[in-house]
Design a protein around this motif. Structure first.
Motif, short mmCIF file in Angstrom:
data_model
loop_
_atom_site.label_atom_id
_atom_site.label_comp_id
_atom_site.label_asym_id
_atom_site.label_seq_id
_atom_site.Cartn_x
_atom_site.Cartn_y
_atom_site.Cartn_z
N THR A 10 0.84 -1.19 0.00
CA THR A 10 0.00 0.00 0.00
C THR A 10 0.88 1.24 0.00
N GLY A 11 0.65 2.16 -0.91
CA GLY A 11 1.53 3.32 -1.03
C GLY A 11 2.88 2.88 -1.59
N ASN A 12 3.81 3.82 -1.62
CA ASN A 12 5.13 3.52 -2.19
C ASN A 12 6.25 3.54 -1.17
N GLN A 34 13.83 -14.30 -0.56
CA GLN A 34 12.64 -14.42 -1.38
C GLN A 34 11.68 -13.30 -0.97
N TRP A 35 11.32 -12.43 -1.92
CA TRP A 35 10.46 -11.29 -1.63
C TRP A 35 8.99 -11.67 -1.83
N LEU A 36 8.13 -11.06 -0.99
CA LEU A 36 6.68 -11.22 -1.12
C LEU A 36 6.04 -9.85 -0.91
N PHE A 37 5.10 -9.49 -1.79
CA PHE A 37 4.40 -8.21 -1.69
C PHE A 37 2.90 -8.45 -1.60
N SER A 38 2.23 -7.61 -0.82
CA SER A 38 0.78 -7.69 -0.71
C SER A 38 0.23 -6.29 -0.49
N GLY A 39 -1.11 -6.19 -0.49
CA GLY A 39 -1.74 -4.92 -0.19
C GLY A 39 -2.01 -4.03 -1.38
N ARG A 40 -1.62 -4.47 -2.59
CA ARG A 40 -1.88 -3.71 -3.81
C ARG A 40 -2.04 -4.72 -4.95
N PRO A 41 -2.97 -4.50 -5.87
CA PRO A 41 -3.08 -5.42 -7.00
C PRO A 41 -1.75 -5.58 -7.72
N ARG A 42 -1.44 -6.80 -8.09
CA ARG A 42 -0.14 -7.07 -8.70
C ARG A 42 0.10 -6.21 -9.93
N GLU A 43 -0.93 -5.96 -10.73
CA GLU A 43 -0.76 -5.20 -11.95
C GLU A 43 -0.45 -3.72 -11.70
N TYR A 54 9.54 -12.27 -7.47
CA TYR A 54 8.87 -12.08 -6.18
C TYR A 54 7.53 -12.78 -6.16
N TRP A 55 7.05 -13.07 -4.93
CA TRP A 55 5.72 -13.64 -4.73
C TRP A 55 4.73 -12.51 -4.45
N TRP A 56 3.46 -12.77 -4.73
CA TRP A 56 2.41 -11.79 -4.46
C TRP A 56 1.24 -12.46 -3.75
N ARG A 57 0.68 -11.77 -2.76
CA ARG A 57 -0.54 -12.20 -2.11
C ARG A 57 -1.46 -10.99 -1.96
N GLU A 58 -2.74 -11.23 -1.80
CA GLU A 58 -3.70 -10.13 -1.70
C GLU A 58 -3.48 -9.30 -0.44
N GLY A 59 -3.34 -9.95 0.70
CA GLY A 59 -3.04 -9.26 1.95
C GLY A 59 -4.17 -8.38 2.44
N LEU A 60 -3.79 -7.31 3.15
CA LEU A 60 -4.73 -6.36 3.73
C LEU A 60 -4.30 -4.94 3.38
N THR A 61 -5.28 -4.06 3.24
CA THR A 61 -4.96 -2.66 3.01
C THR A 61 -6.12 -1.81 3.49
N PHE A 62 -5.93 -0.50 3.50
CA PHE A 62 -6.96 0.44 3.89
C PHE A 62 -7.41 1.24 2.67
N VAL A 63 -8.70 1.58 2.62
CA VAL A 63 -9.24 2.36 1.52
C VAL A 63 -9.25 3.84 1.91
N ASN A 64 -8.63 4.67 1.07
CA ASN A 64 -8.59 6.11 1.30
C ASN A 64 -9.52 6.82 0.32
N ARG A 65 -10.32 7.72 0.81
CA ARG A 65 -11.20 8.50 -0.07
C ARG A 65 -11.17 9.96 0.37
#
Length: 354
Positions: A10-12, A34-43, A54-65
């Motif tokens: 989430t974020g950069n 071995q790297w794994l990233f989550s919290g942002r769509p892989r694309e 690297y590996w990717w998982r959906e994980g958890l994130t917060f929605v900002n509006r």
């Protein structure tokens, strides 16, 4: 040593810190990562070459509006069964150590599997008594439970008397005094923000805003690009941003004046804003509009420059040495290298306590 390294996408900021760690880890071939990233769509991940396959998982994130956390939207997008399956199926037993930069899948998988784990990042500084909103014990509890670790290395702009490390942030290129103001406010309401910037007699370069939005002639909208962003920060007259940790750390390394607005309802950013005010490192405002920006630019203060040591390399050496050095000793040695640093930044080992 085989390391599984999870990064919150989430974020950069987390990914920026991970890039610095990846460069340092490459110098130590005995550390296999071995790297794994989550919290942002892989694309939506970009410039990920440093992390190999690297590996990717959906994980958890917060929605900002529109400049604040949307709690209802955040709750709606949670998929607890998917999260639990990702945790249960992650092969943590294949690794000697799990490192989590506030990444929940790797952190909870390590806890569940009894694998040694290390929390590395800004959020782990909140394990200690540091500036933060008062009476917000629920948010602090959520932060501690989000990505737990057996051992942690928190980071902040000051140690506040605890074994907290300086940021992983070093200047990218030479600081120059250009004519533009760098704006990075990706979670603000974009159309009103552009309207307010258009009222001012200053040149703005803005990232984090859709480049197809109409903007006044004094505003240049740019798509995400690491090298170009770094150059624009280094050559900016000043920086306007939300109160995330990494960009402000890098801006302090360049000595640029900072105007910041914390994301409303986001515990970490509100705490960061409080720390910035206490350390007198930035101008904190409650709203971003032509009046607040214009008034600040009309009386633009000198920026505070802090040269942080090579924290990523020190952490990597500490890992390669088997983490034998006490974290308080590691923290004290790094703060002794900060130039000039916040007041009392250069402290002896005895001044930092567990």
């Amino acid at each position: 040593m085989k390391i599984l390294y999870g990064v919150q996408g989430t974020g950069n900021g987390h990914i920026s810190r991970a890039r610095a760690m990846a460069a340092a880890l490459e110098k130590h071939p005995a550390l296999e990562v071995q790297w794994l990233f989550s919290g942002r769509p892989r694309e939506k991940l970009f410039c990920m070459e440093a992390f190999g396959d690297y590996w990717w998982r959906e994980g958890l994130t917060f929605v900002n509006r529109k400049g604040r956390i949307d709690r209802l939207a955040t709750a709606r997008q949670l998929r607890p069964l998917r999260l639990w399956r990702d945790i249960a199926e992650l092969p943590v037993q294949d690794f000697d150590l799990v490192i989590s930069d506030f990444e929940p899948v790797t952190a909870w998988a390590a806890k569940r599997g009894g694998v040694p784990s290390l929390g590395l990042g800004h959020q782990y500084a909140f394990n200690f008594a540091i500036p933060a909103p008062r009476f917000n014990w629920i948010a602090r509890g959520i932060m501690r439970a989000f990505a737990p670790a057996g051992q942690s290395l928190g980071m902040h702009w000051h140690h506040f008397g605890h074994p907290i490390l300086p940021p992983i942030a070093r200047p990218h290129g030479r600081a120059e005094n250009g004519e533009h103001i760098l704006v990075y406010l990706p979670v603000e309401h974009h159309e009103p923000l552009l309207e307010e910037l258009g009222k001012l007699p200053h040149r703005f370069i803005a990232y984090g805003i859709p480049t197809d939005l109409p903007a006044a002639g004094n505003i240049q909208l740019k798509a995400p690009a690491i090298k170009e962003f770094q150059r624009d920060v280094a050559s900016a007259k000043a920086v306007i941003c939300n109160s995330g940790f990494e960009l402000i750390s890098e801006t302090l390394a360049l000595g640029k004046p900072i105007l910041t607005r914390p994301l409303a309802g986001q515990f970490e950013q509100e705490a960061n804003a409080r720390a910035l005010e206490e350390l007198q490192l930035a101008k904190v405002v409650e709203r971003i509009d032509a009046d607040t920006i214009g008034g600040w630019l009309d009386r633009l203060p000198a920026g505070t420059r802090i040269l942080w040591p090579d924290v990523a390399e020190s952490i990597t050496r500490w890992l390669a040495d088997g983490r034998r050095k006490d974290t308080a000793e590691l923290a004290a040695q790094l703060w002794a290298q900060v130039i000039p640093g916040p007041e009392a930044g250069r402290l002896a080992l005895g001044d930092i306590v567990d």
